[in-house]
Design an enzyme around this catalytic site. Structure first.
Site, PDB file in Angstrom:
ATOM      1  CG  HIS A   1      -5.056  -7.582   0.591  1.00 35.03           C
ATOM      2  ND1 HIS A   1      -5.021  -6.176  -0.240  1.00 35.03           N
ATOM      3  CD2 HIS A   1      -4.209  -6.968   1.334  1.00 35.03           C
ATOM      4  CE1 HIS A   1      -4.271  -5.548  -0.878  1.00 35.03           C
ATOM      5  NE2 HIS A   1      -3.793  -5.940   0.874  1.00 35.03           N
TER       6      HIS A   1
ATOM      7  CG  HIS B   1      -6.580   2.691   4.030  1.00 34.25           C
ATOM      8  ND1 HIS B   1      -5.226   0.988   4.538  1.00 34.25           N
ATOM      9  CD2 HIS B   1      -6.624   2.552   2.618  1.00 34.25           C
ATOM     10  CE1 HIS B   1      -4.735   0.916   2.860  1.00 34.25           C
ATOM     11  NE2 HIS B   1      -5.205   1.518   2.322  1.00 34.25           N
TER      12      HIS B   1
ATOM     13  CG  MET C   1      -4.974  -6.640   7.584  1.00 38.16           C
ATOM     14  SD  MET C   1      -6.253  -5.192   6.368  1.00 38.16           S
ATOM     15  CE  MET C   1      -6.250  -4.722   8.749  1.00 38.16           C
ATOM     16  CB  SER C   2      -0.655  -8.354   2.691  1.00 39.05           C
ATOM     17  OG  SER C   2       0.137  -7.515   2.833  1.00 39.05           O
TER      18      SER C   2
ATOM     19  CB  ALA D   1       2.172  -0.298   4.613  1.00 43.93           C
TER      20      ALA D   1
ATOM     21  CE1 TYR E   1      -8.718  -5.404   2.042  1.00 45.22           C
ATOM     22  CE2 TYR E   1      -7.178  -6.114   3.779  1.00 45.22           C
ATOM     23  CZ  TYR E   1      -7.485  -5.323   2.421  1.00 45.22           C
ATOM     24  OH  TYR E   1      -6.669  -4.483   2.192  1.00 45.22           O
ATOM     25  CD  GLU E   2      -8.092  -6.893  -2.653  1.00 38.43           C
ATOM     26  OE1 GLU E   2      -8.211  -6.301  -3.255  1.00 38.43           O
ATOM     27  OE2 GLU E   2      -7.059  -7.551  -1.985  1.00 38.43           O
TER      28      GLU E   2
ATOM     29  CG  HIS F   1      -2.817  -1.777  -3.180  1.00 36.45           C
ATOM     30  ND1 HIS F   1      -1.936  -3.205  -2.653  1.00 36.45           N
ATOM     31  CD2 HIS F   1      -2.718  -1.483  -2.349  1.00 36.45           C
ATOM     32  CE1 HIS F   1      -1.693  -3.221  -2.187  1.00 36.45           C
ATOM     33  NE2 HIS F   1      -2.587  -2.295  -1.254  1.00 36.45           N
TER      34      HIS F   1
ATOM     35  CG  ASN G   1      -0.366   2.057  11.956  1.00 36.37           C
ATOM     36  OD1 ASN G   1      -1.040   2.055  10.181  1.00 36.37           O
ATOM     37  ND2 ASN G   1      -1.366   1.365  12.340  1.00 36.37           N
TER      38      ASN G   1
ATOM     39  CB  SER H   1      -0.575  -0.531   1.148  1.00 37.26           C
ATOM     40  OG  SER H   1      -2.019  -0.957   0.779  1.00 37.26           O
TER      41      SER H   1
END
Length: 276
Positions: A87, A251, A215-216, A117, A89-90, A65, A239, A34
């Site tokens: 991802h 985000h 998350m990746s 990220a 979650y997509e 992306h 973060n 990201s």
């Protein structure tokens, strides 16, 4: 579950489509996380192919992306750059998330630089830090190798004792020092998302040894190792994770921090491509 034969057919069709458009095959794959997509601007003799045009490729739906493959050369090395990833979650399956890694393998790439990220858990990390991944925790509740094994690409039970290549990490630490980057390593924990973690989850992750969370990356690294690729992982701490600081997460902060250090990140990865 998709059979081994069906997976091989899909890979063959994607490979054929790409080979008809790319004059030379890649030796190194690079995945840009990201907000880190500008590295693709360095690619020379570039050929750009949109994900949506490649047979069986998923489509990236997340801000930051771009959703395209960039082929060409960086520092004289032939590369295949993923400008944007997929991802879990997509809504994609683990096999779909990692399909591009399989495509890299059938195209002949033997190495992978994967970036992301991440949220910082280790209190010694700060937003803007670039951290080499030395190991990971798969807490996504699934595994991309579940189901039929692609025997032509790797064994049923692959070893992950050195999932992130030690020699490559040592080279990367040296380069980081030369570029004035604080050389740091950490353990990356992968969660399914898409919500950010709760403070209690972050306390749990810290207890079990995680230094950053995202998350990746982990599915891609598992599949890369299965296929015999050397792997280097880099997390951009964008973060601090929930509960580390007294502020909420969003985000926008991730994208802003990634943008702030993008120049340094690009210099780092460019230097890595020369030596790996």
């Amino acid at each position: 579950m998709i059979s081994e034969k069906a997976q091989n057919v899909k890979l063959a069709e994607a490979r054929r489509y790409i080979m008809e458009r790319v004059p030379s095959l890649p030796e190194l794959g690079i995945i840009l996380g990201s907000g880190l997509g500008s590295f693709a601007d360095l690619v020379e003799e570039k050929i750009v192919i949109s994900y949506k045009d490649i047979p069986h490729f998923p489509i990236s739906t997340v801000e930051g992306h771009a959703g395209q493959l960039v082929f060409g050369k960086v520092s004289g090395r032939k590369v295949m750059v993923m400008q944007g990833r997929f991802h879990y979650y997509e809504g994609y399956s683990m096999q779909e998330v990692t399909f591009p890694i399989r495509v890299m393998q059938v195209l002949g790439a033997t190495g992978l630089i994967v970036t992301n990220a991440a949220g910082g858990i280790n209190s010694g990390f700060h937003p803007g830090d670039l951290i080499l991944i030395k190991d990971h925790l798969n807490l996504m509740g699934d595994n991309p190798l579940r189901g039929a094994n692609l025997l032509s690409l790797g064994p049923r039970f692959p070893d992950l004792s050195e999932g992130y290549d030690l020699e490559w990490r040592q080279k990367a630490l040296t380069i980081a020092r030369e570029l004035g980057i604080n050389p740091q390593e950490g353990v990356y924990a992968a969660m399914s998302g898409p919500n950010y973690e709760t403070p209690a989850e972050i306390r749990y992750l810290r207890t079990i040894g995680a230094d950053m969370v995202g998350m990746s990356t982990v599915p891609e690294v598992i599949v890369a190792n299965h296929g015999g690729m050397q792997v280097l992982g880099i997390s951009c701490v964008t973060n601090m994770a929930a509960g580390i600081l007294a502020q909420k997460l969003n985000h926008t902060e991730v994208m802003e921090t990634a943008g702030r250090i993008e120049t340094q990140f690009v210099q780092f990865v460019q230097a890595l491509v020369r030596v790996l």
